[in-house]
Design a protein around this motif. Sequence first.
Motif, PDB file in Angstrom:
ATOM      1  N   ALA A  45       0.826  -1.223   0.000  1.00  0.00           N
ATOM      2  CA  ALA A  45       0.000   0.000   0.000  1.00  0.00           C
ATOM      3  C   ALA A  45       0.857   1.268   0.000  1.00  0.00           C
ATOM      4  O   ALA A  45       0.319   2.366   0.110  1.00  0.00           O
ATOM      5  CB  ALA A  45      -0.932  -0.013   1.204  1.00  0.00           C
ATOM      6  N   ASN A  46       2.162   1.101  -0.067  1.00  0.00           N
ATOM      7  CA  ASN A  46       3.081   2.250  -0.104  1.00  0.00           C
ATOM      8  C   ASN A  46       3.051   3.075   1.189  1.00  0.00           C
ATOM      9  O   ASN A  46       2.979   4.304   1.166  1.00  0.00           O
ATOM     10  CB  ASN A  46       2.761   3.153  -1.311  1.00  0.00           C
ATOM     11  N   ILE A  47       3.154   2.392   2.301  1.00  0.00           N
ATOM     12  CA  ILE A  47       3.191   3.068   3.605  1.00  0.00           C
ATOM     13  C   ILE A  47       4.464   3.903   3.722  1.00  0.00           C
ATOM     14  O   ILE A  47       5.515   3.532   3.174  1.00  0.00           O
ATOM     15  CB  ILE A  47       3.094   2.034   4.753  1.00  0.00           C
ATOM     16  N   ALA A  48       4.365   5.034   4.455  1.00  0.00           N
ATOM     17  CA  ALA A  48       5.537   5.901   4.610  1.00  0.00           C
ATOM     18  C   ALA A  48       6.041   5.941   6.046  1.00  0.00           C
ATOM     19  O   ALA A  48       7.239   6.037   6.288  1.00  0.00           O
ATOM     20  CB  ALA A  48       5.202   7.310   4.147  1.00  0.00           C
ATOM     21  N   VAL A  49       5.112   5.902   7.001  1.00  0.00           N
ATOM     22  CA  VAL A  49       5.510   6.011   8.411  1.00  0.00           C
ATOM     23  C   VAL A  49       4.802   4.947   9.241  1.00  0.00           C
ATOM     24  O   VAL A  49       3.603   4.709   9.079  1.00  0.00           O
ATOM     25  CB  VAL A  49       5.197   7.425   8.963  1.00  0.00           C
ATOM     26  N   TYR A  50       5.573   4.309  10.119  1.00  0.00           N
ATOM     27  CA  TYR A  50       5.027   3.269  10.993  1.00  0.00           C
ATOM     28  C   TYR A  50       5.590   3.468  12.397  1.00  0.00           C
ATOM     29  O   TYR A  50       6.804   3.588  12.575  1.00  0.00           O
ATOM     30  CB  TYR A  50       5.417   1.880  10.474  1.00  0.00           C
ATOM     31  N   ALA A  51       4.720   3.525  13.402  1.00  0.00           N
ATOM     32  CA  ALA A  51       5.179   3.681  14.794  1.00  0.00           C
ATOM     33  C   ALA A  51       4.311   2.839  15.706  1.00  0.00           C
ATOM     34  O   ALA A  51       3.089   2.813  15.545  1.00  0.00           O
ATOM     35  CB  ALA A  51       5.098   5.145  15.219  1.00  0.00           C
ATOM     36  N   ALA A  52       4.932   2.133  16.648  1.00  0.00           N
ATOM     37  CA  ALA A  52       4.153   1.280  17.552  1.00  0.00           C
ATOM     38  C   ALA A  52       4.934   0.934  18.803  1.00  0.00           C
ATOM     39  O   ALA A  52       6.161   1.033  18.839  1.00  0.00           O
ATOM     40  CB  ALA A  52       3.752  -0.011  16.844  1.00  0.00           C
ATOM     41  N   TYR A  53       4.186   0.519  19.829  1.00  0.00           N
ATOM     42  CA  TYR A  53       4.778  -0.081  21.019  1.00  0.00           C
ATOM     43  C   TYR A  53       4.377  -1.553  20.980  1.00  0.00           C
ATOM     44  O   TYR A  53       3.219  -1.858  20.701  1.00  0.00           O
ATOM     45  CB  TYR A  53       4.248   0.591  22.296  1.00  0.00           C
ATOM     46  N   PRO A  54       5.315  -2.493  21.258  1.00  0.00           N
ATOM     47  CA  PRO A  54       4.960  -3.907  21.119  1.00  0.00           C
ATOM     48  C   PRO A  54       3.945  -4.380  22.161  1.00  0.00           C
ATOM     49  O   PRO A  54       3.918  -3.862  23.274  1.00  0.00           O
ATOM     50  CB  PRO A  54       6.302  -4.625  21.326  1.00  0.00           C
ATOM     51  N   GLY A  55       3.122  -5.328  21.784  1.00  0.00           N
ATOM     52  CA  GLY A  55       2.164  -5.945  22.701  1.00  0.00           C
ATOM     53  C   GLY A  55       1.615  -7.201  22.049  1.00  0.00           C
ATOM     54  O   GLY A  55       1.156  -7.133  20.920  1.00  0.00           O
ATOM     55  N   GLY A  96      -0.267  14.051   4.917  1.00  0.00           N
ATOM     56  CA  GLY A  96      -0.566  13.497   3.601  1.00  0.00           C
ATOM     57  C   GLY A  96       0.086  12.166   3.296  1.00  0.00           C
ATOM     58  O   GLY A  96      -0.022  11.644   2.191  1.00  0.00           O
ATOM     59  N   LEU A  97       0.785  11.582   4.276  1.00  0.00           N
ATOM     60  CA  LEU A  97       1.451  10.297   4.054  1.00  0.00           C
ATOM     61  C   LEU A  97       0.556   9.150   4.491  1.00  0.00           C
ATOM     62  O   LEU A  97      -0.346   9.332   5.302  1.00  0.00           O
ATOM     63  CB  LEU A  97       2.758  10.243   4.855  1.00  0.00           C
ATOM     64  N   ARG A  98       0.828   7.966   3.958  1.00  0.00           N
ATOM     65  CA  ARG A  98       0.142   6.776   4.471  1.00  0.00           C
ATOM     66  C   ARG A  98       0.889   6.319   5.725  1.00  0.00           C
ATOM     67  O   ARG A  98       2.091   6.099   5.679  1.00  0.00           O
ATOM     68  CB  ARG A  98       0.114   5.678   3.408  1.00  0.00           C
ATOM     69  N   ALA A  99       0.153   6.192   6.821  1.00  0.00           N
ATOM     70  CA  ALA A  99       0.797   5.891   8.097  1.00  0.00           C
ATOM     71  C   ALA A  99       0.006   4.848   8.855  1.00  0.00           C
ATOM     72  O   ALA A  99      -1.196   4.680   8.658  1.00  0.00           O
ATOM     73  CB  ALA A  99       0.922   7.156   8.933  1.00  0.00           C
ATOM     74  N   MET A 100       0.721   4.149   9.725  1.00  0.00           N
ATOM     75  CA  MET A 100       0.086   3.059  10.465  1.00  0.00           C
ATOM     76  C   MET A 100       0.659   2.978  11.868  1.00  0.00           C
ATOM     77  O   MET A 100       1.837   3.265  12.093  1.00  0.00           O
ATOM     78  CB  MET A 100       0.351   1.744   9.726  1.00  0.00           C
ATOM     79  N   THR A 101      -0.191   2.578  12.797  1.00  0.00           N
ATOM     80  CA  THR A 101       0.266   2.235  14.142  1.00  0.00           C
ATOM     81  C   THR A 101      -0.373   0.911  14.512  1.00  0.00           C
ATOM     82  O   THR A 101      -1.386   0.534  13.928  1.00  0.00           O
ATOM     83  CB  THR A 101      -0.072   3.338  15.164  1.00  0.00           C
TER      84      THR A 101
END
Lengths: 202, 646
Positions: B32-42, B83-88
């Motif tokens: 999907a052309n993601i640009a930014v990804y940030a997460a805390y593991p769980g 405007g970026l594709r981002a996910m958490t």
Amino acid sequence: MKEYNIVITGVGGQGVLTAANILGWAALHAGYKVRLGEVHGMSQRFGSVISYVRFGEDVYGSMVPEGKADVMLSFEPVEALRYVNYLKEGGMIVVNTKPIVPVQVSMGMASYPSLEEIRKVFEKDFKAKWIGFNAEELAEQAGHVVTTNTVLIGALTQIPEFPLDAEHVREVIKISVPPKAVDINMKAFDLGIKAAKEILEL
Amino acid sequence: MAKVSDIVLWDKPGERVLLLGNQAIARGALEANIAVYAAYPGTPSSELTDTMAIVSKKAGVYMEYSTNEKVAFETALAAAWSGLRAMTAMKHVGLNVAADTFMSAVGMGVEGGFVIMVADDPSMWSSQNEQDTRVYAKFANVPVLEPISPHEAKEMTKYAFELSEKFKHFVILRTTTRTSHARGDVVLGELPEEIKQGKRKFGKFKKDSSRFVDVPSNARKFHPQILEKIEKIREELNNCPFNWIEGKEDAKIGIIAPGLSYAYVKEALAWLGIEDVKILKLGTPFPVPYGLLEKFFEGLERVLIVEELEPVVEEQVKTWAFDKKLNIEIKGKELVPRIYEMTTRRAVTAIAKFLGLETPINFEELDEKYEKVKPLLPPRPPSLCPACPHRNSFYAIKKATGGKAIYPSDIGCYTLGLLPPLKTVDTTVAMGASIGIAHGLSIAQNGSLSEEQQGPEKQVVVATIGDSTFYHTGLPALANAIYNRSNVLIVVLDNLVTAMTGDQPNPSTGETPHGMGKRIPIEDVAKAMGADFVAVVDPYDIKATYETVKKAIEVEGVSVIVSRQVCALHRIGQMRRRGEKWPIYYVNEDKCTGCRICINAYGCPAIYWDEEKRQARVEPTMCWGCGGCAQVCPFGAFEPMKEGEQ
């Protein structure tokens, strides 16, 4: 083949997930639809674990229902017994007979059943065919105790009507272990095959 | 089998591979052309983040392990605003941490696609509660997508980004343990050029204070807009490729199967041999598209909803049917349990009962047979690993406090200190809660040092918290305890990784997946905040740890001990990879008196009791060589083997 169900049981850290993954890839290469179910996180810390391997033409969920496993592959005898209800009638159990005693048993809070007791439940109450041997000993013979799961997978490929080709499974193991460990794993695989053959011919 | 990091980046459209649900989602995000990804593991979400960590650099994706879910959410959200594709991603309880930002920012919407992956854990395999994220989705008026397999999880991830971008709205991708931790065959799709070239994408934030500042005058406009959006999305989902009607067209019986329940329903129907039924496969449990319901209900006389956990779909369907004045029997939670995870057995049992049939296996008989096996089974709960530094910390704390303190603890491997023989965990509620609870206990039993009154007798309170958890939500609680003059000891069990979820780095580790971050030593934080006593100990030195705890509990105020030693599992894993050896201990039979201190007070899983000789023994394959047993044994019976003896 509509579906084939394997449950793999053992103690967290023994390599249950790795074994499931190897069988899953072998099944994928054989052209089947594949589902594996596993538990991560806290349960992996020396607790009791079960993994599911399912493949065939019609496979949906990742968990094998109780009473529907064609075969159980177990790394530890009590952990085999804990999930005996997953086996179908007339199913098969391939089990490493070397126990890992839980801390609770050492503390005197619980007791560990004898191998005969465990075997009796499988054979008498659940009408299963028992293929039990000390796989850890064979792994040491092969060169390292960490190859115990390879020994067991080797044995598994010998059970009657097992749908995956042993050589096929061997190839997957070859490419999944570190290059320097290939030789001892191949030796372990063969020792497992031999052990199962001997028991099955009895 | 190839390495996962290779597979996830393979430029081989059409290739069939075996991927874990979480890895498949990572692949979907790349497609999907993601640009930014940030997460805390769980658990069970962690492998999505771990996979992003190993592929991000090559794919040109910015990726970080954030210190908690709220800041991860904010990081990704701001990228989506630009405007970026981002996910958490987070586990269900992680959404509670992010909830403050989540609920307020929904009204502002996004510019680039924003996908929130939330992994639920029905049956609580590795969790402190069993909440259903679909309820949150409904609460926030955010659509939720739920896949049935790793392959669908990948495809749905792409769709989620498109849906989010189209409506400028948040989208939740909800999995459960059985999709996140299921492996299945996945067909790889096309990777966008930018991902293939590893080109990092940058966005542009357009200031708009009427949108990005939620003062009441703006927020009042948001709420009606949210409601309008969700109804438009409900309409859109009539054409969602993950919703469909199948089975016999003129059937009188219908089954609605949301999310993963579809897999169990299909298996159950095949097992029962039932074909005279119509199925509504629902990939969008919220909002349920009404147009599809209309089509599905045509000709039906009876409907069963086979749904895991809360009756989220059931309530929507029943409300809709009531408003339509439909005279159709709709059953759900009367036949399908509301607690614990869905299984094929549960689906078979519910469907059989609904249709007045027998189940294909007599499960009651099987249960009765299994009941007789149960008394033979010794329990085997998870335990602290051999050589785990936390075991030593707990052992020292218990000894120094004589077992008489109250021991609030936290979320992590060390929660296992709850089990005998250590039993040094009295409370565990949520991430970071140990320090807040410790403060409350101190106030309730001794009063605050800032008040002049003190309780009749000092109740010692010793809280334990891990390094990652300390930075997650322990920080504000520590500030609160110090500021309000609490009287507690806080032992930070610093093993330098987030161990329970798979050794992810955190501020105490310092390193990030991409190189050096900046390490923040916990003792510096405690000192800077004004703790009354701060010390660092090595828990592998049990005596020194014991003495430091003794000293700390005498101090009036907030004491912080950082008990630092690298996670044993992490250390052994690295040593194995490098081909290094570690000392293995054994019991010198001449010295062991059979006193059982090593078993009954220390409880290392590598030590067991030899019933015949009435002595302790070490299982060599499980010993990771910390030498804690040698320190604990009063008779010096544990000795390291010499080279060549192993």
